[in-house]
Design a protein around this motif. Structure first.
Motif, PDB file in Angstrom:
ATOM      1  N   ALA A  92       0.833  -1.195   0.000  1.00 39.11           N
ATOM      2  CA  ALA A  92       0.000   0.000   0.000  1.00 39.11           C
ATOM      3  C   ALA A  92       0.876   1.256   0.000  1.00 39.11           C
ATOM      4  CB  ALA A  92      -0.905  -0.014   1.228  1.00 39.11           C
ATOM      5  N   THR A  93       0.243   2.410  -0.158  1.00 42.71           N
ATOM      6  CA  THR A  93       1.001   3.660  -0.143  1.00 42.71           C
ATOM      7  C   THR A  93       1.617   3.929   1.222  1.00 42.71           C
ATOM      8  OG1 THR A  93      -1.028   4.894   0.299  1.00 42.71           O
ATOM      9  CG2 THR A  93      -0.335   4.717  -2.000  1.00 42.71           C
ATOM     10  N   ASN A  94       1.025   3.358   2.283  1.00 45.98           N
ATOM     11  CA  ASN A  94       1.586   3.543   3.627  1.00 45.98           C
ATOM     12  C   ASN A  94       2.654   2.512   3.952  1.00 45.98           C
ATOM     13  OD1 ASN A  94       0.144   1.201   4.178  1.00 45.98           O
ATOM     14  ND2 ASN A  94      -1.548   2.282   5.166  1.00 45.98           N
ATOM     15  N   GLY A  95       2.986   1.657   2.975  1.00 46.51           N
ATOM     16  CA  GLY A  95       4.040   0.673   3.176  1.00 46.51           C
ATOM     17  C   GLY A  95       3.572  -0.678   3.677  1.00 46.51           C
ATOM     18  N   ARG A  96       2.298  -0.762   4.016  1.00 45.45           N
ATOM     19  CA  ARG A  96       1.778  -2.039   4.493  1.00 45.45           C
ATOM     20  C   ARG A  96       1.866  -3.077   3.377  1.00 45.45           C
ATOM     21  NH1 ARG A  96      -4.298  -3.340   6.948  1.00 45.45           N
ATOM     22  NH2 ARG A  96      -4.187  -5.589   6.678  1.00 45.45           N
ATOM     23  N   THR A  97       2.333  -4.266   3.734  1.00 44.63           N
ATOM     24  CA  THR A  97       2.471  -5.339   2.751  1.00 44.63           C
ATOM     25  C   THR A  97       1.522  -6.493   3.067  1.00 44.63           C
ATOM     26  OG1 THR A  97       4.302  -6.294   4.008  1.00 44.63           O
ATOM     27  CG2 THR A  97       4.867  -4.804   2.203  1.00 44.63           C
ATOM     28  N   THR A  98       1.131  -7.185   2.029  1.00 43.09           N
ATOM     29  CA  THR A  98       0.257  -8.349   2.131  1.00 43.09           C
ATOM     30  C   THR A  98       0.826  -9.448   1.244  1.00 43.09           C
ATOM     31  OG1 THR A  98      -1.661  -6.869   2.383  1.00 43.09           O
ATOM     32  CG2 THR A  98      -2.107  -9.181   1.873  1.00 43.09           C
ATOM     33  N   PHE A  99       0.817 -10.673   1.746  1.00 41.61           N
ATOM     34  CA  PHE A  99       1.350 -11.797   0.983  1.00 41.61           C
ATOM     35  C   PHE A  99       0.367 -12.954   0.987  1.00 41.61           C
ATOM     36  CE2 PHE A  99       5.574 -10.234   0.218  1.00 41.61           C
ATOM     37  CZ  PHE A  99       5.805  -9.354   1.260  1.00 41.61           C
ATOM     38  N   ALA A 100       0.339 -13.679  -0.112  1.00 44.40           N
ATOM     39  CA  ALA A 100      -0.388 -14.934  -0.143  1.00 44.40           C
ATOM     40  C   ALA A 100       0.333 -15.931   0.760  1.00 44.40           C
ATOM     41  CB  ALA A 100      -0.440 -15.463  -1.571  1.00 44.40           C
TER      42      ALA A 100
END
Length: 126
Positions: free
Chosen positions: A52-60
């Motif tokens: 995201a623009t705030n740096g939050r990451t998401t992974f499968a």
């Protein structure tokens, strides 16, 4: 309008590493939620990693601990660093972008994204 061009795909043996890049034009990667998707032959496209623009990451779940995603704002580029590759990681990999606010958590869901690249092939041999 955001244009995305992926590169860095190739053939690698199981256990190896690759880094994919996605160069954006028309908008800044800093203003966009971005993600990597992949599609294997005969399968639906699936989200792999998002930032995201705030740096939050998401992974499968299938790539957690093996893949990392990052933005290089200076080069307006999104990267996907892939390690400990498996045969099941073989797929066409796509970069996606969607302008989003700082409050957005980002996503790895396909309907979230408006802009897509053409893809880069990753083949992992066992």
């Amino acid at each position: 309008q955001v244009q995305l061009v992926e590169s860095g795909g190739g053939s690698v043996e199981a256990g190896g590493s690759l880094r994919l890049s996605c160069v954006a034009s028309g908008d800044s990667v800093s203003s966009n939620c971005m993600a990597w998707f992949r599609q294997a032959p005969g399968k639906e496209r699936e989200g792999v990693a998002g930032v995201a623009t705030n740096g939050r990451t998401t992974f499968a779940d299938s790539v957690k601990g093996r893949f990392t995603i990052s933005k290089d704002s200076g080069k307006n580029t999104l990267h996907l660093q892939m390690a400990s590759l498996k045969a099941e990681d073989t797929a066409m990999y796509y970069c996606a972008a969607e302008p989003c606010s700082i409050a957005s958590p980002g996503s790895i869901a396909e309907p979230f994204f408006q802009y897509w690249g053409q893809g880069t092939q990753v083949t992992v041999s066992s």
